[in-house]
Design an enzyme around this catalytic site. Structure first.
Site, PDB file in Angstrom:
ATOM      1  N   GLY A  26       0.837  -1.204   0.000  1.00 33.17           N
ATOM      2  CA  GLY A  26       0.000   0.000   0.000  1.00 33.17           C
ATOM      3  C   GLY A  26       0.860   1.238   0.000  1.00 33.17           C
ATOM      4  N   SER A  51      -4.595 -10.315  -4.273  1.00 39.94           N
ATOM      5  CA  SER A  51      -4.299  -8.896  -4.067  1.00 39.94           C
ATOM      6  C   SER A  51      -4.179  -8.168  -5.403  1.00 39.94           C
ATOM      7  CB  SER A  51      -2.994  -8.743  -3.300  1.00 39.94           C
ATOM      8  OG  SER A  51      -2.560  -7.402  -3.377  1.00 39.94           O
ATOM      9  N   HIS A 108       4.902   1.546  12.631  1.00 35.83           N
ATOM     10  CA  HIS A 108       4.077   2.182  13.661  1.00 35.83           C
ATOM     11  C   HIS A 108       4.005   1.179  14.813  1.00 35.83           C
ATOM     12  CE1 HIS A 108       1.054   4.395  15.720  1.00 35.83           C
ATOM     13  NE2 HIS A 108      -0.022   3.861  15.176  1.00 35.83           N
ATOM     14  N   GLU A 227     -13.698  30.662   4.129  1.00 37.67           N
ATOM     15  CA  GLU A 227     -13.024  31.277   5.280  1.00 37.67           C
ATOM     16  C   GLU A 227     -12.551  30.258   6.313  1.00 37.67           C
ATOM     17  OE1 GLU A 227     -11.928  34.210   5.375  1.00 37.67           O
ATOM     18  OE2 GLU A 227     -12.961  34.800   3.532  1.00 37.67           O
ATOM     19  N   SER A 252      -1.611  39.632   7.502  1.00 37.88           N
ATOM     20  CA  SER A 252      -1.719  41.067   7.770  1.00 37.88           C
ATOM     21  C   SER A 252      -1.612  41.329   9.273  1.00 37.88           C
ATOM     22  CB  SER A 252      -3.075  41.573   7.277  1.00 37.88           C
ATOM     23  OG  SER A 252      -4.102  40.987   8.063  1.00 37.88           O
TER      24      SER A 252
HETATM   25  P1  NAD Z   1      -2.290   0.823   3.424  1.00 40.12           P
HETATM   26  O1  NAD Z   1      -3.687   0.707   3.891  1.00 40.12           O
HETATM   27  O2  NAD Z   1      -1.943   1.848   2.415  1.00 40.12           O
HETATM   28  O3  NAD Z   1      -1.766  -0.534   2.790  1.00 40.12           O
HETATM   29  C1  NAD Z   1      -1.887  -1.736   3.386  1.00 40.12           C
HETATM   30  C2  NAD Z   1      -1.610  -2.853   2.392  1.00 40.12           C
HETATM   31  O4  NAD Z   1      -1.810  -4.063   3.099  1.00 40.12           O
HETATM   32  C3  NAD Z   1      -2.568  -2.928   1.206  1.00 40.12           C
HETATM   33  O5  NAD Z   1      -2.176  -2.164   0.130  1.00 40.12           O
HETATM   34  C4  NAD Z   1      -2.511  -4.399   0.888  1.00 40.12           C
HETATM   35  O6  NAD Z   1      -1.340  -4.694   0.155  1.00 40.12           O
HETATM   36  C5  NAD Z   1      -2.387  -5.026   2.251  1.00 40.12           C
HETATM   37  N1  NAD Z   1      -3.677  -5.457   2.862  1.00 40.12           N
HETATM   38  C6  NAD Z   1      -4.802  -4.710   3.072  1.00 40.12           C
HETATM   39  N2  NAD Z   1      -5.746  -5.436   3.685  1.00 40.12           N
HETATM   40  C7  NAD Z   1      -5.222  -6.659   3.858  1.00 40.12           C
HETATM   41  C8  NAD Z   1      -5.712  -7.856   4.435  1.00 40.12           C
HETATM   42  N3  NAD Z   1      -6.957  -7.920   4.949  1.00 40.12           N
HETATM   43  N4  NAD Z   1      -4.882  -8.932   4.463  1.00 40.12           N
HETATM   44  C9  NAD Z   1      -3.638  -8.865   3.966  1.00 40.12           C
HETATM   45  N5  NAD Z   1      -3.128  -7.760   3.394  1.00 40.12           N
HETATM   46  C10 NAD Z   1      -3.893  -6.655   3.350  1.00 40.12           C
HETATM   47  O7  NAD Z   1      -1.399   0.962   4.743  1.00 40.12           O
HETATM   48  P2  NAD Z   1      -0.240   2.034   5.031  1.00 40.12           P
HETATM   49  O8  NAD Z   1      -0.843   3.387   5.179  1.00 40.12           O
HETATM   50  O9  NAD Z   1       0.882   1.809   4.091  1.00 40.12           O
HETATM   51  O10 NAD Z   1       0.192   1.575   6.507  1.00 40.12           O
HETATM   52  C11 NAD Z   1       1.057   0.490   6.730  1.00 40.12           C
HETATM   53  C12 NAD Z   1       1.783   0.743   8.050  1.00 40.12           C
HETATM   54  O11 NAD Z   1       2.583   1.911   7.925  1.00 40.12           O
HETATM   55  C13 NAD Z   1       0.862   0.978   9.231  1.00 40.12           C
HETATM   56  O12 NAD Z   1       1.447   0.397  10.372  1.00 40.12           O
HETATM   57  C14 NAD Z   1       0.839   2.487   9.355  1.00 40.12           C
HETATM   58  O13 NAD Z   1       0.539   2.932  10.661  1.00 40.12           O
HETATM   59  C15 NAD Z   1       2.270   2.814   8.987  1.00 40.12           C
HETATM   60  N6  NAD Z   1       2.520   4.179   8.526  1.00 40.12           N
HETATM   61  C16 NAD Z   1       1.734   4.744   7.560  1.00 40.12           C
HETATM   62  C17 NAD Z   1       2.008   6.025   7.105  1.00 40.12           C
HETATM   63  C18 NAD Z   1       1.171   6.666   6.013  1.00 40.12           C
HETATM   64  O14 NAD Z   1       1.315   7.864   5.803  1.00 40.12           O
HETATM   65  N7  NAD Z   1       0.315   5.962   5.295  1.00 40.12           N
HETATM   66  C19 NAD Z   1       3.099   6.744   7.639  1.00 40.12           C
HETATM   67  C20 NAD Z   1       3.923   6.115   8.579  1.00 40.12           C
HETATM   68  C21 NAD Z   1       3.613   4.841   9.023  1.00 40.12           C
END
Ligand code: NAD
Ligand code: MG
Length: 330
Positions: A26, A51, A108, A227, A252
């Protein structure tokens, strides 16, 4: 002050010849996998069956397997699945495939801090958490820079946990920007507090309350939207670039005077006391318990609130106004 590590403090060789399993493709997953691959590491992406990301990952030249096979192959296993499903996937597909000497990594700390994940003996547990969304982590890396990140060691079973975390941070570009050392607890509690009290909950409710106040007083909702909602970006961009100082220099004198005069009447001592209560509910696990239960029963509150929010006046007005601004979509 925090310890900050840069490229020179990190040695990629620590992970060379090892398999880096990245679970999920993701927002974060695609950026970590592509950056680490470009840094010369041996990356395998673990995806669930069917997926939709499989084709994308393969087209980018990455190896793709099931989550369980990736966890098995991985010397370092980075879990980049949605936080609310990590506990379940970890128990079924990851834990049985970890061996002593492996490293388990997160972006995280939620599931570790709130006991949804219990790593086996002999496995390092680390965090590498970019301070930006995945598309930025990828774009800045391609441009030659790096989004700063947090690094933390929760379990140092091998004595190599921090060098491994730093090597991973380097591979995704994090030590180009700088990797700040933290703990799982600090990262998790401050992240949850920030999004609830300030970034998401606090800011949206502040804008909503301002919008409602103007509309109730008889002003046109379109004007109220500009606003109290739309213009937030202009202010936030100035703060992002140069802090409160730059923002206050750019607005301002009228706006600056009103800022000092009125801000503390809106965020009162009562609001601050409530913030401290919110923080306590995060620290003592009340929030985590509630959120995990919400997910176990099919997210009823999330769905109801989301639907109500999508139907609200502020949403309808916003949609109309954004149509007038072609520069936003592009
Ligand atoms: P996301 O939702 O974008 O992606 C998760 C991915 O997991 C999906 O694309 C898919 O490949 C897979 N997935 C989804 N559902 C699933 C399921 N039921 N079973 C198996 N695989 C599945 O998640 P993300 O935002 O990349 O977050 C991932 C981690 O990174 C989390 O721990 C999040 O807290 C952390 N994180 C995210 C960000 C951010 O900005 N998005 C920033 C820092 C840390
Ligand atoms: Mg966050």
């Amino acid at each position: 002050m925090a310890t900050i590590y840069y490229d020179d403090d990190a040695n990629l060789q620590v992970l060379q010849g090892k398999t880096i399993a990245i679970l999920g493709f993701g927002s974060q997953g695609h950026a970590h996998a592509l950056n680490a691959h470009a840094s010369g590491l041996d990356v395998v992406v673990g995806l669930r069956e069917g997926s939709s990301s499989r084709a994308d990952a393969e087209a980018a030249g990455l190896k793709v397997t099931s989550i369980a096979d990736a966890a098995k192959a991985g010397d370092l296993v980075m879990v980049l699945l949605p936080d609310e499903i990590q506990g379940e996937v970890y128990a079924t597909d990851v834990a049985p495939n970890l061996e002593p000497g492996n490293a388990l990594a997160f972006a995280h700390g939620f599931n570790r801090v709130f006991h949804q994940v219990t790593p086996p003996e002999g496995v390092d547990v680390v965090m590498i958490a970019p301070k930006g969304p995945g598309h930025l982590v990828r774009r800045v890396f391609v441009e030659g820079g790096g989004v700063p990140c947090l690094v933390a060691v929760d379990v140092d079973a091998t004595g190599e946990a921090m060098p491994r975390a730093l090597a991973y941070a380097k591979a995704i570009g994090g030590t180009r920007g700088g990797a700040l050392e933290t703990t799982f607890r600090e990262e998790t509690e401050t992240d949850l507090f920030g999004e609830q009290a300030v970034l998401c909950g606090g800011v949206s409710e502040l804008m909503q309350a301002g919008f409602d106040t103007l509309v109730e007083a008889g002003y046109q909702p379109e004007i109220a939207y500009f606003e109290c909602v739309h213009e937030m970006k202009l202010i936030v961009d100035l703060i992002y670039e140069g802090g409160f100082e730059t923002m206050r220099h750019s607005i301002s004198n009228t706006a600056e005077y009103g800022d000092y005069r009125t801000g503390k009447r809106i965020i009162t001592e009562e609001t601050r006391a409530e913030m401290r209560d919110v923080l306590e509910e995060i620290r003592n696990g009340t929030f985590a318990q509630e959120f995990l239960l919400e997910n176990r029963v099919g997210q009823p509150r999330l769905k109801t609130e989301r639907a109500a929010s999508d139907r609200s006046l502020v949403a309808t007005v916003g949609k109309r106004l954004r149509k007038m601004m072609s520069f936003i979509a592009s």
